[in-house]
Design a protein around this motif. Structure first.
Motif, PDB file in Angstrom:
ATOM      1  N   ASP A 101      -0.447 -64.691 -41.120  1.00  0.00           N
ATOM      2  CA  ASP A 101      -1.379 -64.760 -42.245  1.00  0.00           C
ATOM      3  C   ASP A 101      -1.728 -63.343 -42.704  1.00  0.00           C
ATOM      4  O   ASP A 101      -2.771 -62.796 -42.349  1.00  0.00           O
ATOM      5  CB  ASP A 101      -2.635 -65.529 -41.823  1.00  0.00           C
ATOM      6  N   ARG A 102      -0.846 -62.756 -43.498  1.00  0.00           N
ATOM      7  CA  ARG A 102      -1.067 -61.376 -43.934  1.00  0.00           C
ATOM      8  C   ARG A 102      -2.317 -61.220 -44.796  1.00  0.00           C
ATOM      9  O   ARG A 102      -2.883 -60.136 -44.886  1.00  0.00           O
ATOM     10  CB  ARG A 102       0.173 -60.875 -44.686  1.00  0.00           C
ATOM     11  N   THR A 103      -2.755 -62.317 -45.410  1.00  0.00           N
ATOM     12  CA  THR A 103      -3.978 -62.241 -46.214  1.00  0.00           C
ATOM     13  C   THR A 103      -5.170 -61.843 -45.359  1.00  0.00           C
ATOM     14  O   THR A 103      -6.083 -61.166 -45.833  1.00  0.00           O
ATOM     15  CB  THR A 103      -4.240 -63.589 -46.906  1.00  0.00           C
ATOM     16  N   MET A 104      -5.180 -62.263 -44.098  1.00  0.00           N
ATOM     17  CA  MET A 104      -6.293 -61.887 -43.221  1.00  0.00           C
ATOM     18  C   MET A 104      -6.381 -60.382 -43.042  1.00  0.00           C
ATOM     19  O   MET A 104      -7.466 -59.828 -42.849  1.00  0.00           O
ATOM     20  CB  MET A 104      -6.136 -62.560 -41.853  1.00  0.00           C
ATOM     21  N   ASP A 151      -2.870 -70.506 -42.008  1.00  0.00           N
ATOM     22  CA  ASP A 151      -2.593 -69.970 -43.345  1.00  0.00           C
ATOM     23  C   ASP A 151      -1.379 -69.047 -43.355  1.00  0.00           C
ATOM     24  O   ASP A 151      -1.248 -68.194 -44.242  1.00  0.00           O
ATOM     25  CB  ASP A 151      -3.810 -69.191 -43.858  1.00  0.00           C
ATOM     26  N   SER A 152      -0.500 -69.185 -42.374  1.00  0.00           N
ATOM     27  CA  SER A 152       0.621 -68.250 -42.241  1.00  0.00           C
ATOM     28  C   SER A 152       1.549 -68.277 -43.448  1.00  0.00           C
ATOM     29  O   SER A 152       1.830 -69.333 -44.020  1.00  0.00           O
ATOM     30  CB  SER A 152       1.441 -68.572 -40.992  1.00  0.00           C
ATOM     31  N   HIS A 153       2.037 -67.084 -43.811  1.00  0.00           N
ATOM     32  CA  HIS A 153       3.091 -66.950 -44.802  1.00  0.00           C
ATOM     33  C   HIS A 153       4.440 -67.135 -44.106  1.00  0.00           C
ATOM     34  O   HIS A 153       4.503 -67.363 -42.901  1.00  0.00           O
ATOM     35  CB  HIS A 153       3.032 -65.556 -45.450  1.00  0.00           C
ATOM     36  N   TYR A 154       5.518 -67.010 -44.866  1.00  0.00           N
ATOM     37  CA  TYR A 154       6.836 -67.110 -44.234  1.00  0.00           C
ATOM     38  C   TYR A 154       7.100 -65.868 -43.383  1.00  0.00           C
ATOM     39  O   TYR A 154       6.751 -64.752 -43.750  1.00  0.00           O
ATOM     40  CB  TYR A 154       7.971 -67.274 -45.257  1.00  0.00           C
ATOM     41  N   SER A 155       7.746 -66.074 -42.248  1.00  0.00           N
ATOM     42  CA  SER A 155       8.119 -64.971 -41.363  1.00  0.00           C
ATOM     43  C   SER A 155       9.394 -65.335 -40.611  1.00  0.00           C
ATOM     44  O   SER A 155       9.602 -66.499 -40.237  1.00  0.00           O
ATOM     45  CB  SER A 155       7.008 -64.678 -40.353  1.00  0.00           C
ATOM     46  N   ASN A 156      10.229 -64.319 -40.369  1.00  0.00           N
ATOM     47  CA  ASN A 156      11.400 -64.528 -39.521  1.00  0.00           C
ATOM     48  C   ASN A 156      10.999 -64.895 -38.095  1.00  0.00           C
ATOM     49  O   ASN A 156      11.799 -65.438 -37.333  1.00  0.00           O
ATOM     50  CB  ASN A 156      12.261 -63.265 -39.489  1.00  0.00           C
ATOM     51  N   GLY A 206       1.394 -74.199 -51.356  1.00  0.00           N
ATOM     52  CA  GLY A 206       0.586 -74.127 -52.573  1.00  0.00           C
ATOM     53  C   GLY A 206       1.312 -73.420 -53.690  1.00  0.00           C
ATOM     54  O   GLY A 206       2.345 -72.770 -53.490  1.00  0.00           O
ATOM     55  N   GLU A 207       0.779 -73.555 -54.891  1.00  0.00           N
ATOM     56  CA  GLU A 207       1.324 -72.893 -56.083  1.00  0.00           C
ATOM     57  C   GLU A 207       0.552 -71.602 -56.282  1.00  0.00           C
ATOM     58  O   GLU A 207      -0.604 -71.615 -56.701  1.00  0.00           O
ATOM     59  CB  GLU A 207       1.178 -73.808 -57.301  1.00  0.00           C
ATOM     60  N   ASN A 208       1.188 -70.476 -55.944  1.00  0.00           N
ATOM     61  CA  ASN A 208       0.490 -69.190 -55.986  1.00  0.00           C
ATOM     62  C   ASN A 208       0.210 -68.761 -57.424  1.00  0.00           C
ATOM     63  O   ASN A 208       1.132 -68.686 -58.241  1.00  0.00           O
ATOM     64  CB  ASN A 208       1.332 -68.113 -55.306  1.00  0.00           C
ATOM     65  N   PRO A 209      -1.057 -68.457 -57.763  1.00  0.00           N
ATOM     66  CA  PRO A 209      -1.347 -67.934 -59.100  1.00  0.00           C
ATOM     67  C   PRO A 209      -0.727 -66.545 -59.293  1.00  0.00           C
ATOM     68  O   PRO A 209      -0.350 -65.876 -58.330  1.00  0.00           O
ATOM     69  CB  PRO A 209      -2.881 -67.835 -59.118  1.00  0.00           C
ATOM     70  N   ARG A 210      -0.639 -66.124 -60.513  1.00  0.00           N
ATOM     71  CA  ARG A 210      -0.099 -64.802 -60.846  1.00  0.00           C
ATOM     72  C   ARG A 210      -0.878 -63.718 -60.098  1.00  0.00           C
ATOM     73  O   ARG A 210      -2.095 -63.689 -60.096  1.00  0.00           O
ATOM     74  CB  ARG A 210      -0.193 -64.570 -62.361  1.00  0.00           C
ATOM     75  N   GLY A 211      -0.133 -62.816 -59.459  1.00  0.00           N
ATOM     76  CA  GLY A 211      -0.758 -61.718 -58.742  1.00  0.00           C
ATOM     77  C   GLY A 211      -1.188 -62.067 -57.332  1.00  0.00           C
ATOM     78  O   GLY A 211      -1.809 -61.245 -56.654  1.00  0.00           O
ATOM     79  N   ILE A 212      -0.865 -63.286 -56.877  1.00  0.00           N
ATOM     80  CA  ILE A 212      -1.279 -63.740 -55.552  1.00  0.00           C
ATOM     81  C   ILE A 212      -0.063 -64.263 -54.786  1.00  0.00           C
ATOM     82  O   ILE A 212       0.751 -64.993 -55.332  1.00  0.00           O
ATOM     83  CB  ILE A 212      -2.317 -64.887 -55.658  1.00  0.00           C
ATOM     84  N   THR A 213       0.046 -63.883 -53.514  1.00  0.00           N
ATOM     85  CA  THR A 213       1.018 -64.502 -52.618  1.00  0.00           C
ATOM     86  C   THR A 213       0.252 -64.926 -51.388  1.00  0.00           C
ATOM     87  O   THR A 213       0.099 -64.170 -50.426  1.00  0.00           O
ATOM     88  CB  THR A 213       2.147 -63.531 -52.238  1.00  0.00           C
ATOM     89  N   ASP A 214      -0.260 -66.148 -51.436  1.00  0.00           N
ATOM     90  CA  ASP A 214      -1.145 -66.616 -50.370  1.00  0.00           C
ATOM     91  C   ASP A 214      -0.644 -67.884 -49.703  1.00  0.00           C
ATOM     92  O   ASP A 214      -1.106 -68.230 -48.631  1.00  0.00           O
ATOM     93  CB  ASP A 214      -2.549 -66.867 -50.947  1.00  0.00           C
ATOM     94  N   LYS A 215       0.299 -68.590 -50.323  1.00  0.00           N
ATOM     95  CA  LYS A 215       0.757 -69.863 -49.784  1.00  0.00           C
ATOM     96  C   LYS A 215       2.282 -69.885 -49.681  1.00  0.00           C
ATOM     97  O   LYS A 215       2.983 -69.172 -50.404  1.00  0.00           O
ATOM     98  CB  LYS A 215       0.303 -71.023 -50.677  1.00  0.00           C
ATOM     99  N   LEU A 216       2.791 -70.746 -48.793  1.00  0.00           N
ATOM    100  CA  LEU A 216       4.222 -70.974 -48.695  1.00  0.00           C
ATOM    101  C   LEU A 216       4.716 -71.725 -49.927  1.00  0.00           C
ATOM    102  O   LEU A 216       4.049 -72.642 -50.414  1.00  0.00           O
ATOM    103  CB  LEU A 216       4.533 -71.812 -47.452  1.00  0.00           C
ATOM    104  N   THR A 217       5.869 -71.342 -50.446  1.00  0.00           N
ATOM    105  CA  THR A 217       6.497 -72.082 -51.523  1.00  0.00           C
ATOM    106  C   THR A 217       7.293 -73.249 -50.936  1.00  0.00           C
ATOM    107  O   THR A 217       7.427 -73.371 -49.714  1.00  0.00           O
ATOM    108  CB  THR A 217       7.437 -71.187 -52.335  1.00  0.00           C
ATOM    109  N   ALA A 218       7.855 -74.095 -51.803  1.00  0.00           N
ATOM    110  CA  ALA A 218       8.674 -75.205 -51.326  1.00  0.00           C
ATOM    111  C   ALA A 218       9.867 -74.692 -50.518  1.00  0.00           C
ATOM    112  O   ALA A 218      10.209 -75.239 -49.465  1.00  0.00           O
ATOM    113  CB  ALA A 218       9.141 -76.053 -52.507  1.00  0.00           C
ATOM    114  N   ALA A 219      10.511 -73.637 -51.012  1.00  0.00           N
ATOM    115  CA  ALA A 219      11.645 -73.059 -50.280  1.00  0.00           C
ATOM    116  C   ALA A 219      11.197 -72.485 -48.941  1.00  0.00           C
ATOM    117  O   ALA A 219      11.898 -72.621 -47.924  1.00  0.00           O
ATOM    118  CB  ALA A 219      12.317 -71.977 -51.123  1.00  0.00           C
TER     119      ALA A 219
END
Length: 354
Positions: free
Chosen positions: A184-187, A226-231, A250-263
């Motif tokens: 969770d890099r946002t933390m 709340d983890s993002h993608y990680s190897n 989630g669908e990240n708003p412009r300027g935000i990378t806070d949620k995992l995408t479908a991929a």
């Protein structure tokens, strides 16, 4: 009989909130988990209740609060975590979407309360108060240092708090809580100003957030917080046998990378080598709302070529999932309640409405 002259705003709130009353509390309490299985309920956001065949009840990330409640707030400066993660100084329209499906003050039996991290939608003073007031005086509060520090600040006794780091294992009845790294890099960019950094520019990630692997006799659950993608998901998949994995979609708003995408959800599932992958968190915030069917569409496109051995499961808040019973269902539907309508006694003849 109700008289409108007796109705007040307060009586309306008390008569309608939480929206599900104690319905789900009663369902969880009465549920019997069959040998070789485990059950869980989605409480909204990343809130999950896990129940094992040995009656271990583990409560994770239950949040009983709300998002924005007025447009007349001054809380638009950098201290708000959604503003701080992007550097903007504008009121964020993070309105709560999902209903309150459980009453924390009706919880009577729980064996451990877990929090992945201290963002306000993952740890809750109301839940802590309810557990302290109504449950056994030995129920532990388990989390990283940031969480146990916050619980103690709220008044949870220090001897009820268990501070954990990746590699730790906490036994609860027939179940083990394995602690693994969070991504969770946002933390890291929204940490409280008083967090101890030990001379580093940011605090130790393992003090801020963790992920959980709940290992029951009937299967295991990976809770990604709340983890993002990680190897590093591949590391966790190599080290642990994971049956069900949940990730913050989630669908990240412009300027935000806070949620995992479908991929990202599919990549997480492949890395963890899980059997089932379930998105959560997409239900809670209006400005992150996403359609989880996108995950199914991508999975259908790729699963044969990439030889996926997992499948997605699209859940609904308040729903129950039993592993392995529901692992091939793909989608959840609330019980309809009329499956046996023609097998019971009727007061009216079948043709009454013809």
């Amino acid at each position: 009989m109700t008289n409108v002259s007796d109705i007040t705003r307060e009586s309306w709130i008390l008569s309608t909130f939480p929206q599900w009353g104690t319905w789900l509390n009663e369902e969880i309490e009465e549920a019997q988990v069959s040998p070789g299985t485990f059950a869980m309920w989605w409480l909204g956001n990343t809130g999950i209740w896990v129940k094992s065949e040995g009656d271990a009840n583990i409560l994770i990330d239950l949040w009983a609060g709300s998002g924005k409640r007025t447009q007349k707030t001054a809380d638009m400066v950098a201290r708000h975590q959604m503003a701080r993660m992007s550097g903007v100084r504008k009121l964020q329209p993070n309105l709560r979407l999902s209903p309150f499906v459980i009453d924390p003050f009706a919880i009577r039996t729980v064996d451990a309360v877990l929090a992945t991290h201290t963002h306000t939608d993952h740890i809750d003073a109301n839940v802590a108060a309810a557990v302290l007031q109504n449950c056994e005086p030995t129920v532990p509060f388990v989390g990283p240092k940031s969480a146990t520090d916050l619980w103690q600040k709220w008044g949870v006794p220090a001897d009820r708090c268990i501070t954990v780091r990746p590699g730790d294992v906490v036994p609860v009845k027939d179940t083990e809580i394995h602690v693994v790294e969070s991504f969770d890099r946002t933390m890291l960019i929204t940490q409280p100003e008083d967090v101890e950094t030990k001379g580093r520019p940011v605090a130790d990630m393992d003090d801020l957030a963790v992920n959980w692997i709940i290992k029951t006799p009937g299967g295991s659950l990976y809770h990604g917080g709340d983890s993002h993608y990680s190897n590093m998901y591949a590391k966790h998949g190599n080290e642990h046998d994971i049956d069900v994995a949940m990730g913050a979609f989630g669908e990240n708003p412009r300027g935000i990378t806070d949620k995992l995408t479908a991929a990202d959800m599919l990549r997480m599932a492949e890395g963890l080598q899980t059997k089932v992958v379930i998105p959560f968190h997409h239900d809670i915030w209006s400005n992150f709302m996403a359609n989880p069917e996108e995950i199914v569409t991508l999975w259908e496109m790729k699963r044969h070529a990439l030889k996926y051995v997992f499948q997605p499961y699209i859940w609904q808040v308040g729903g129950k999932f039993v592993f392995p019973e529901n692992k091939d269902d793909l989608r959840y539907h609330y019980p309809r309640g009329f499956s046996d309508v023609f097998s019971c006694e009727h007061e009216l003849p079948y043709d009454a409405f013809l």
